[in-house]
Design an enzyme around this catalytic site. Structure first.
Site, PDB file in Angstrom:
ATOM      1  N   GLY A 121      41.072  29.517  43.458  1.00 50.13           N
ATOM      2  CA  GLY A 121      41.315  30.637  42.538  1.00 50.13           C
ATOM      3  C   GLY A 121      42.717  31.169  42.748  1.00 50.13           C
ATOM      4  N   TYR A 157      27.648  47.599  38.298  1.00 52.41           N
ATOM      5  CA  TYR A 157      28.243  46.728  39.314  1.00 52.41           C
ATOM      6  C   TYR A 157      27.303  46.506  40.502  1.00 52.41           C
ATOM      7  CZ  TYR A 157      31.605  43.839  41.498  1.00 52.41           C
ATOM      8  OH  TYR A 157      32.200  42.720  42.039  1.00 52.41           O
TER       9      TYR A 157
HETATM   10  P1  NAD Z   1      41.105  36.732  38.393  1.00 52.41           P
HETATM   11  O1  NAD Z   1      40.406  36.708  37.081  1.00 52.41           O
HETATM   12  O2  NAD Z   1      42.399  37.462  38.490  1.00 52.41           O
HETATM   13  O3  NAD Z   1      41.348  35.237  38.927  1.00 52.41           O
HETATM   14  C1  NAD Z   1      40.316  34.295  38.954  1.00 52.41           C
HETATM   15  C2  NAD Z   1      40.825  32.990  39.531  1.00 52.41           C
HETATM   16  O4  NAD Z   1      39.728  32.061  39.557  1.00 52.41           O
HETATM   17  C3  NAD Z   1      41.933  32.325  38.705  1.00 52.41           C
HETATM   18  O5  NAD Z   1      42.855  31.719  39.577  1.00 52.41           O
HETATM   19  C4  NAD Z   1      41.183  31.225  37.930  1.00 52.41           C
HETATM   20  O6  NAD Z   1      41.988  30.112  37.570  1.00 52.41           O
HETATM   21  C5  NAD Z   1      40.155  30.833  38.979  1.00 52.41           C
HETATM   22  N1  NAD Z   1      38.987  30.163  38.410  1.00 52.41           N
HETATM   23  C6  NAD Z   1      38.073  30.636  37.524  1.00 52.41           C
HETATM   24  N2  NAD Z   1      37.129  29.702  37.284  1.00 52.41           N
HETATM   25  C7  NAD Z   1      37.458  28.614  38.037  1.00 52.41           C
HETATM   26  C8  NAD Z   1      36.890  27.338  38.219  1.00 52.41           C
HETATM   27  N3  NAD Z   1      35.759  26.980  37.608  1.00 52.41           N
HETATM   28  N4  NAD Z   1      37.524  26.463  39.036  1.00 52.41           N
HETATM   29  C9  NAD Z   1      38.684  26.794  39.670  1.00 52.41           C
HETATM   30  N5  NAD Z   1      39.249  28.019  39.551  1.00 52.41           N
HETATM   31  C10 NAD Z   1      38.638  28.908  38.744  1.00 52.41           C
HETATM   32  O7  NAD Z   1      40.038  37.294  39.457  1.00 52.41           O
HETATM   33  P2  NAD Z   1      40.142  38.417  40.587  1.00 52.41           P
HETATM   34  O8  NAD Z   1      39.856  39.738  39.978  1.00 52.41           O
HETATM   35  O9  NAD Z   1      41.336  38.230  41.446  1.00 52.41           O
HETATM   36  O10 NAD Z   1      38.815  38.050  41.432  1.00 52.41           O
HETATM   37  C11 NAD Z   1      38.838  37.168  42.537  1.00 52.41           C
HETATM   38  C12 NAD Z   1      37.705  37.563  43.491  1.00 52.41           C
HETATM   39  O11 NAD Z   1      37.945  38.892  43.967  1.00 52.41           O
HETATM   40  C13 NAD Z   1      36.327  37.611  42.804  1.00 52.41           C
HETATM   41  O12 NAD Z   1      35.349  37.192  43.695  1.00 52.41           O
HETATM   42  C14 NAD Z   1      36.145  39.092  42.511  1.00 52.41           C
HETATM   43  O13 NAD Z   1      34.800  39.472  42.386  1.00 52.41           O
HETATM   44  C15 NAD Z   1      36.802  39.684  43.759  1.00 52.41           C
HETATM   45  N6  NAD Z   1      37.195  41.093  43.628  1.00 52.41           N
HETATM   46  C16 NAD Z   1      37.905  41.514  42.542  1.00 52.41           C
HETATM   47  C17 NAD Z   1      38.215  42.862  42.429  1.00 52.41           C
HETATM   48  C18 NAD Z   1      38.989  43.377  41.230  1.00 52.41           C
HETATM   49  O14 NAD Z   1      38.987  44.589  41.012  1.00 52.41           O
HETATM   50  N7  NAD Z   1      39.640  42.539  40.469  1.00 52.41           N
HETATM   51  C19 NAD Z   1      37.838  43.766  43.433  1.00 52.41           C
HETATM   52  C20 NAD Z   1      37.155  43.295  44.547  1.00 52.41           C
HETATM   53  C21 NAD Z   1      36.813  41.954  44.642  1.00 52.41           C
END
Ligand code: NAD
Length: 403
Positions: A49, A236
């Protein structure tokens, strides 16, 4: 060459276009803010990711904080005729180039990380070019997972459990305030969300890396989760995604038990991160409204952070790369400490209950949210003249799975 003027094509919580120039500036900005991290070494890192949000910040810290050889995996859209690439495509390509200019090694596979072919491709590549890895960051946020053996599709849903919930929300199409009713999830939807966003795939990655003897003695792995406040709880933490996150958190213990029999100093942890504006978080009903309120208060409190600040703190404050990781009583790394400070959350609760369609603009910083959201796609970035043409199909060396 594909020179074009690129304009936003927003459709709710996504943009169909992305601006390579704006994204390049933002990646450069994160690189320039990354300190060298001492006392502890990461030689080889795998970031799942890697192209957006927390995964992109992790890639940058791995490269510029640790100077680690870093392999990223993401699932992004390359440029097509009459369509720009997705934002993560440009982030990946630009970071590869910036790494090269700094004599650092960043490589990226573009493919579905859930798929066995991707896993096998990455394993072969690690064996031939890297050797054992010291760090695996699991940062996927995906709408679905396809089982490559049966072609079964699991979709992730964002719904409350047991009964419908009324959620205060910003409509991202026209930025009006609304209160929407979200129906509760079926048992099947809960299970599917756990399949996509729970810990099973994280465990599969660890298993295949271990089987192939690709984990170093001090191997560390982290996945990201979120708890959040009372005001988003129904959608959530006590909703479908919360169930998936509970499963992810429990998986850390399973992985630890598994690894420690052979790798004494290995460690798997879940880090509870702060809410930040990403493509994934913008899709959750009520969360953009909450973030518009939260960021205003955290900025006034001088505790606001973006993805990069959080990942730097994961290593520098929470010491995740050392044997002394700082965790809470449940073994979780807490990067949401500033977000959940009482004075911030008391004010949120207070404002949240006052929200109406007439006063919501005075209780949130909508303009900041809009800017953060536009920037996910490279728009509203300082120093970019959006009336100029930009190259939308630069020659990046992003690798395709199965090539
Ligand atoms: P994002 O949408 O910014 O990025 C998602 C990433 O996952 C991208 O790089 C995308 O290319 C990749 N991805 C998606 N499907 C894929 C697949 N099938 N194969 C390979 N890569 C794939 O997401 P984010 O908000 O940074 O979230 C990342 C993690 O952090 C998640 O588990 C999310 O729950 C967690 N998180 C996010 C937040 C927030 O507020 N954004 C807060 C706490 C935790």
């Amino acid at each position: 060459m594909s020179l074009e003027i690129v304009t936003p094509k927003m459709r709710g919580f996504i943009s169909l276009s992305a601006h390579p120039g704006g994204l390049k500036n933002l990646v450069n900005n994160q690189v320039s803010r990354t300190p060298i991290i001492n006392d502890g070494k990461v030689n080889n890192a795998l970031i799942l990711g890697s192209s957006m949000g927390y995964g992109l910040a992790s890639s940058i810290v791995s490269l510029f904080g640790f100077q680690a050889n870093t392999l990223g995996v993401c699932f992004e859209r390359p440029p097509q005729k009459n369509k720009t690439g997705s934002a993560g495509w440009y982030n990946s390509g630009e970071l590869i180039q910036i790494a090269q200019e700094n004599n650092l090694s960043f490589e990226v596979y573009n493919g579905d990380a859930f798929n066995e072919l991707t896993k096998n491709t990455v394993i072969d590549h690690l064996k031939s070019n890297y050797g054992k890895i010291d760090l695996l960051v699991y940062s996927l946020a995906a709408p679905r997972r396809i089982d490559n053996k049966s072609d079964k599709v699991w979709n992730s849903t964002l719904k409350p459990l047991n009964k419908p919930a009324f959620i205060k929300n910003i409509n991202l199409q026209n930025h009006s305030f609304e209160e929407i009713e979200v129906q509760h999830a079926s048992d099947d939807e809960v299970l599917s969300t756990i399949k996509v966003m729970g810990g099973e795939d994280w465990q599969l990655w660890i298993d295949i890396l271990k089987e192939n003897n690709l984990l170093s003695d001090n191997f560390k792995t982290v996945a990201f989760s979120y708890i959040g406040p009372e005001v988003t709880e129904k959608i959530y933490r006590t909703g479908t995604i919360g169930k998936a996150k509970e499963n992810l958190e429990a998986t850390a213990s399973t992985i630890n038990a598994d690894l420690r029999s052979s790798l004494l100093h290995s460690e798997a942890r879940v880090s509870i991160n702060k809410a930040i504006v990403t493509q994934a978080s913008s899709a959750i009903p009520g969360v953009p409204l909450y973030m518009s309120m939260l960021f205003q208060l955290m900025k006034a409190n001088e505790t606001h952070e973006d993805a990069l600040d959080q990942i730097i703190r994961l290593f520098i404050d929470k010491k995740f790369h050392t044997p002394e990781t700082v965790v809470d009583e449940h073994g979780l790394i807490r990067l949401d400490d500033y977000e959940l400070e009482d004075k911030i959350q008391d004010e949120i609760k207070n404002r949240w209950q006052m929200l109406t369609e007439n006063n919501y603009l005075s209780l949130i910083d909508l303009e900041q949210y809009k800017q953060d959201f536009n920037q996910i796609f490279g728009f509203s970035v300082d120093g970019i003249d959006y009336t100029n043409q930009v190259e939308t199909d630069p020659r990046y060396s992003i690798m395709d799975v199965g090539e």
